[in-house]
Design a protein around this motif. Structure first.
Motif: not given
Length: 225
Positions: A150-153, A190-194
């Motif tokens: 979900x966070x990826x999208x 999340x942005x930095x993680x992905x």
């Protein structure tokens, strides 16, 4: 077939008990044999009845459609030990590719994850897929948990917003909430993680702007709300 059977029985009955011959026993037998052959032939080659172009349109396609983001999914055989999952596998294994394609198509076209509270249960309802089937697909065939997916999208969505000049008139906080995050802080993490970059650095560095094959070096498992 029911009509032919009735006609044959009626012909035999009439010939034996009434002495009449609508078609005659032998004639009915021959005719029934011919129609049986035609019926079996149509079953084995339905294009004879519909014509191939029409048949192609009315027959559900079993072709494996390309999956939008293949790196997120695995369609190979999996090792299952859970008894309930083993039973599920027997009934839905042939549907895995179709389910994944349906999930990706729905998520990409409807952007459901822009709603912060959107859950796997909501996705199952939107797709009209049993929740148990959807949970199985994410458990065994997605390379990340549902919450990570979900966070990826959501990050994918945020990048599309950025590339559409969203920030020319909106703030970073608006970008975060528009993509489905409840705060800028959770969006930032999340942005930095992905992507491997902070939102600000991503925007300022063109080299960071890449097609959304985001980083997948994340642990499997996690919350599947």
């Amino acid at each position: 077939m029911s009509v032919l059977s009735f006609r044959l029985v009626y012909s035999i009955f009439s010939e034996i008990h009434e002495g009449t011959r609508i078609l005659g026993y032998k004639g009915s037998l021959v005719l029934s044999g011919i129609w049986l052959f035609v019926f079996v032939k149509i079953l084995r080659s339905p294009e004879l009845l519909y014509g191939y172009p029409k048949l192609k349109n009315i027959t559900p396609s079993t072709d494996k459609k390309p999956i939008e983001i293949a790196s997120l999914w695995s369609t190979g055989n999996v090792d299952i030990t859970n008894v309930k999952d083993v039973k599920l596998n027997e009934s839905i294994n042939v549907k895995i590719v179709a389910y994944i394609t349906q999930i990706e198509g729905y998520v990409i076209s409807h952007h459901p994850f822009r709603n912060y509270e959107y859950s796997i249960k909501d996705l199952a309802a939107g797709l009209n897929i049993p929740l148990s089937h959807l949970a199985y697909v994410f458990k065994y065939h997605c390379n990340m948990s549902f919450s990570e997916y979900r966070n990826h999208h959501r990050i994918t969505d945020a990048i599309h917003f950025i590339e559409s000049n969203f920030l020319e008139s909106q703030t970073m906080e608006s970008l975060a909430t528009s993509a489905g995050f409840n705060s800028y802080n959770t969006f930032f993490v999340s942005f930095k993680k992905y992507t491997g970059s902070s939102p600000k650095n991503f925007i300022e560095s063109p080299s960071n702007k890449r097609p959304v094959e985001l980083q997948l070096d994340i642990p499997l498992g996690g919350d599947q709300q």
